[in-house]
Design a protein around this motif. Structure first.
Motif, PDB file in Angstrom:
ATOM      1  N   ALA A   1      13.273 -55.356  28.069  1.00  0.00           N
ATOM      2  CA  ALA A   1      13.801 -56.657  28.481  1.00  0.00           C
ATOM      3  C   ALA A   1      14.921 -56.508  29.495  1.00  0.00           C
ATOM      4  CB  ALA A   1      14.306 -57.421  27.263  1.00  0.00           C
ATOM      5  N   LEU A   2      15.655 -55.409  29.425  1.00  0.00           N
ATOM      6  CA  LEU A   2      16.741 -55.190  30.373  1.00  0.00           C
ATOM      7  C   LEU A   2      16.262 -54.512  31.648  1.00  0.00           C
ATOM      8  CD1 LEU A   2      19.492 -54.044  27.855  1.00  0.00           C
ATOM      9  CD2 LEU A   2      19.163 -56.312  28.855  1.00  0.00           C
ATOM     10  N   VAL A   3      15.212 -53.712  31.567  1.00  0.00           N
ATOM     11  CA  VAL A   3      14.723 -52.977  32.735  1.00  0.00           C
ATOM     12  C   VAL A   3      13.818 -53.830  33.613  1.00  0.00           C
ATOM     13  CG1 VAL A   3      13.187 -51.072  33.407  1.00  0.00           C
ATOM     14  CG2 VAL A   3      14.968 -50.694  31.740  1.00  0.00           C
ATOM     15  N   GLN A   4      12.979 -54.667  33.009  1.00  0.00           N
ATOM     16  CA  GLN A   4      11.970 -55.374  33.791  1.00  0.00           C
ATOM     17  C   GLN A   4      12.537 -56.298  34.861  1.00  0.00           C
ATOM     18  OE1 GLN A   4      10.705 -58.728  33.671  1.00  0.00           O
ATOM     19  NE2 GLN A   4      12.130 -59.473  32.145  1.00  0.00           N
ATOM     20  N   PRO A   5      13.676 -56.973  34.670  1.00  0.00           N
ATOM     21  CA  PRO A   5      14.156 -57.791  35.789  1.00  0.00           C
ATOM     22  C   PRO A   5      14.938 -56.987  36.828  1.00  0.00           C
ATOM     23  CG  PRO A   5      15.547 -58.165  33.888  1.00  0.00           C
ATOM     24  CD  PRO A   5      14.443 -57.248  33.462  1.00  0.00           C
ATOM     25  N   ALA A   6      15.352 -55.772  36.490  1.00  0.00           N
ATOM     26  CA  ALA A   6      16.171 -54.996  37.411  1.00  0.00           C
ATOM     27  C   ALA A   6      15.383 -54.553  38.646  1.00  0.00           C
ATOM     28  CB  ALA A   6      16.755 -53.789  36.684  1.00  0.00           C
ATOM     29  N   TRP A   7      14.232 -53.978  38.447  1.00  0.00           N
ATOM     30  CA  TRP A   7      13.372 -53.559  39.550  1.00  0.00           C
ATOM     31  C   TRP A   7      12.051 -54.274  39.362  1.00  0.00           C
ATOM     32  CZ3 TRP A   7      14.663 -49.128  36.273  1.00  0.00           C
ATOM     33  CH2 TRP A   7      15.896 -48.591  36.575  1.00  0.00           C
ATOM     34  N   PHE A   8      11.909 -55.488  39.910  1.00  0.00           N
ATOM     35  CA  PHE A   8      10.858 -56.393  39.451  1.00  0.00           C
ATOM     36  C   PHE A   8       9.479 -55.786  39.298  1.00  0.00           C
ATOM     37  CE2 PHE A   8       7.481 -59.475  40.495  1.00  0.00           C
ATOM     38  CZ  PHE A   8       7.317 -59.920  39.214  1.00  0.00           C
ATOM     39  N   PRO A   9       8.768 -55.411  40.315  1.00  0.00           N
ATOM     40  CA  PRO A   9       7.415 -54.983  39.932  1.00  0.00           C
ATOM     41  C   PRO A   9       7.428 -53.638  39.226  1.00  0.00           C
ATOM     42  CG  PRO A   9       7.647 -54.953  42.335  1.00  0.00           C
ATOM     43  CD  PRO A   9       8.931 -55.447  41.760  1.00  0.00           C
ATOM     44  N   GLY A  10       8.284 -52.729  39.653  1.00  0.00           N
ATOM     45  CA  GLY A  10       8.329 -51.399  39.045  1.00  0.00           C
ATOM     46  C   GLY A  10       8.876 -51.409  37.626  1.00  0.00           C
ATOM     47  N   GLY A  11       9.914 -52.183  37.376  1.00  0.00           N
ATOM     48  CA  GLY A  11      10.496 -52.258  36.044  1.00  0.00           C
ATOM     49  C   GLY A  11       9.556 -52.894  35.039  1.00  0.00           C
ATOM     50  N   LEU A  12       8.814 -53.892  35.479  1.00  0.00           N
ATOM     51  CA  LEU A  12       7.839 -54.537  34.604  1.00  0.00           C
ATOM     52  C   LEU A  12       6.733 -53.563  34.226  1.00  0.00           C
ATOM     53  CD1 LEU A  12       6.646 -57.092  33.273  1.00  0.00           C
ATOM     54  CD2 LEU A  12       5.519 -57.547  35.453  1.00  0.00           C
ATOM     55  N   LEU A  13       6.211 -52.859  35.224  1.00  0.00           N
ATOM     56  CA  LEU A  13       5.156 -51.883  34.943  1.00  0.00           C
ATOM     57  C   LEU A  13       5.664 -50.739  34.085  1.00  0.00           C
ATOM     58  CD1 LEU A  13       3.408 -51.779  38.431  1.00  0.00           C
ATOM     59  CD2 LEU A  13       2.635 -52.931  36.351  1.00  0.00           C
ATOM     60  N   LEU A  14       6.886 -50.305  34.325  1.00  0.00           N
ATOM     61  CA  LEU A  14       7.477 -49.233  33.520  1.00  0.00           C
ATOM     62  C   LEU A  14       7.650 -49.666  32.063  1.00  0.00           C
ATOM     63  CD1 LEU A  14       8.847 -46.411  33.471  1.00  0.00           C
ATOM     64  CD2 LEU A  14      10.987 -47.604  33.924  1.00  0.00           C
TER      65      LEU A  14
ATOM     66  N   LEU B   1       4.814 -54.438  16.371  1.00  0.00           N
ATOM     67  CA  LEU B   1       5.509 -55.511  15.649  1.00  0.00           C
ATOM     68  C   LEU B   1       7.017 -55.458  15.892  1.00  0.00           C
ATOM     69  CD1 LEU B   1       3.557 -55.513  12.278  1.00  0.00           C
ATOM     70  CD2 LEU B   1       3.478 -57.227  14.085  1.00  0.00           C
ATOM     71  N   GLY B   2       7.573 -54.262  15.945  1.00  0.00           N
ATOM     72  CA  GLY B   2       8.999 -54.137  16.254  1.00  0.00           C
ATOM     73  C   GLY B   2       9.314 -54.644  17.646  1.00  0.00           C
ATOM     74  N   TRP B   3       8.455 -54.313  18.617  1.00  0.00           N
ATOM     75  CA  TRP B   3       8.628 -54.788  19.992  1.00  0.00           C
ATOM     76  C   TRP B   3       8.574 -56.313  20.023  1.00  0.00           C
ATOM     77  CZ3 TRP B   3       5.933 -57.815  23.312  1.00  0.00           C
ATOM     78  CH2 TRP B   3       6.298 -57.772  24.656  1.00  0.00           C
ATOM     79  N   ALA B   4       7.559 -56.881  19.365  1.00  0.00           N
ATOM     80  CA  ALA B   4       7.383 -58.330  19.396  1.00  0.00           C
ATOM     81  C   ALA B   4       8.564 -59.046  18.745  1.00  0.00           C
ATOM     82  CB  ALA B   4       6.082 -58.709  18.700  1.00  0.00           C
ATOM     83  N   LEU B   5       9.041 -58.536  17.626  1.00  0.00           N
ATOM     84  CA  LEU B   5      10.168 -59.178  16.957  1.00  0.00           C
ATOM     85  C   LEU B   5      11.418 -59.136  17.833  1.00  0.00           C
ATOM     86  CD1 LEU B   5      11.259 -60.516  14.366  1.00  0.00           C
ATOM     87  CD2 LEU B   5      11.969 -58.234  13.653  1.00  0.00           C
ATOM     88  N   ALA B   6      11.693 -57.992  18.449  1.00  0.00           N
ATOM     89  CA  ALA B   6      12.881 -57.874  19.299  1.00  0.00           C
ATOM     90  C   ALA B   6      12.791 -58.805  20.501  1.00  0.00           C
ATOM     91  CB  ALA B   6      13.046 -56.432  19.761  1.00  0.00           C
ATOM     92  N   VAL B   7      11.627 -58.874  21.118  1.00  0.00           N
ATOM     93  CA  VAL B   7      11.481 -59.707  22.313  1.00  0.00           C
ATOM     94  C   VAL B   7      11.562 -61.188  21.961  1.00  0.00           C
ATOM     95  CG1 VAL B   7       9.831 -60.332  24.122  1.00  0.00           C
ATOM     96  CG2 VAL B   7      10.256 -57.950  23.620  1.00  0.00           C
ATOM     97  N   VAL B   8      10.965 -61.577  20.846  1.00  0.00           N
ATOM     98  CA  VAL B   8      11.042 -62.990  20.438  1.00  0.00           C
ATOM     99  C   VAL B   8      12.484 -63.369  20.111  1.00  0.00           C
ATOM    100  CG1 VAL B   8      10.399 -64.581  18.590  1.00  0.00           C
ATOM    101  CG2 VAL B   8       8.654 -63.217  19.717  1.00  0.00           C
ATOM    102  N   LEU B   9      13.215 -62.487  19.456  1.00  0.00           N
ATOM    103  CA  LEU B   9      14.625 -62.779  19.168  1.00  0.00           C
ATOM    104  C   LEU B   9      15.458 -62.844  20.445  1.00  0.00           C
ATOM    105  CD1 LEU B   9      15.243 -60.687  15.938  1.00  0.00           C
ATOM    106  CD2 LEU B   9      14.968 -63.165  16.143  1.00  0.00           C
ATOM    107  N   LEU B  10      15.071 -62.106  21.475  1.00  0.00           N
ATOM    108  CA  LEU B  10      15.814 -62.140  22.740  1.00  0.00           C
ATOM    109  C   LEU B  10      15.506 -63.385  23.570  1.00  0.00           C
ATOM    110  CD1 LEU B  10      15.588 -58.414  23.847  1.00  0.00           C
ATOM    111  CD2 LEU B  10      17.614 -59.633  23.066  1.00  0.00           C
ATOM    112  N   THR B  11      14.457 -64.104  23.255  1.00  0.00           N
ATOM    113  CA  THR B  11      14.119 -65.297  24.043  1.00  0.00           C
ATOM    114  C   THR B  11      15.001 -66.485  23.702  1.00  0.00           C
ATOM    115  OG1 THR B  11      12.422 -65.976  22.453  1.00  0.00           O
ATOM    116  CG2 THR B  11      11.700 -64.653  24.328  1.00  0.00           C
ATOM    117  N   THR B  12      15.660 -66.451  22.554  1.00  0.00           N
ATOM    118  CA  THR B  12      16.508 -67.584  22.181  1.00  0.00           C
ATOM    119  C   THR B  12      17.799 -67.555  22.990  1.00  0.00           C
ATOM    120  OG1 THR B  12      17.548 -66.327  20.402  1.00  0.00           O
ATOM    121  CG2 THR B  12      15.597 -67.620  19.843  1.00  0.00           C
ATOM    122  N   SER B  13      18.305 -68.727  23.295  1.00  0.00           N
ATOM    123  CA  SER B  13      19.573 -68.790  24.024  1.00  0.00           C
ATOM    124  C   SER B  13      20.715 -68.888  23.023  1.00  0.00           C
ATOM    125  CB  SER B  13      19.586 -69.991  24.979  1.00  0.00           C
ATOM    126  OG  SER B  13      19.468 -71.175  24.242  1.00  0.00           O
ATOM    127  N   ARG B  14      21.858 -68.440  23.450  1.00  0.00           N
ATOM    128  CA  ARG B  14      23.039 -68.469  22.593  1.00  0.00           C
ATOM    129  C   ARG B  14      23.793 -69.770  22.798  1.00  0.00           C
ATOM    130  NH1 ARG B  14      26.102 -63.038  23.530  1.00  0.00           N
ATOM    131  NH2 ARG B  14      27.555 -64.243  22.309  1.00  0.00           N
TER     132      ARG B  14
END
Length: 140
Positions: free
Chosen positions: A42-55, A82-95
């Protein structure tokens, strides 16, 4: 009753057993590793858009396939997914402060949906060991 001779040790006739303590610890470790990978992706994918997403997606695929092959069961691939999905879903909520990890852009949606697709594909296609027993094919 049918006239077929079924082997006494058929895998379908066996009761479900909980995993051994060592295997349970392995699954929990793989779950935590998948959650850490989801956070890192979640932190890498927006940093280098196409490359970070693929990585990030390649790392998730590598973890799921590697865990599934190492454990020899589909649960080995499903635990980090399941661990990946849980972490990503929890990161989608706004504070309450208005902070968020995922921006409303195509890269974030590709990461979320692509990651779920990669997890399902890897957990489904992992080769698993066949149960021991006689051959089920006729004329063999």
């Amino acid at each position: 009753m049918s006239g077929r001779n079924e082997p006494a040790g058929s895998a379908l006739a066996q009761p479900l057993r909980p995993p051994s303590p060592g295997r349970a610890v392995l699954y929990v470790g793989l779950f935590v590793l998948g959650a850490v990978l989801g956070l890192a992706g979640a932190l890498v994918q927006p940093a280098w858009f196409p490359g970070g997403l693929l990585l990030a997606l390649a790392a998730e695929a590598g973890l799921c396939v590697g865990a599934g092959r190492a454990v020899g069961r589909r649960a080995g691939a499903a635990a980090p997914a399941l661990g990946w999905a849980l972490a990503v879903v929890l990161l989608t909520t706004s504070r309450p402060e208005g902070d968020f990890v995922f921006a409303a852009g195509s890269g974030s949606y590709l990461f979320l949906l692509g990651g779920i697709a990669v997890a399902v594909i890897c957990a489904t296609l992992v080769p698993v060991r066949q149960p021991d027993g006689g051959s089920v094919r006729l004329r063999k």
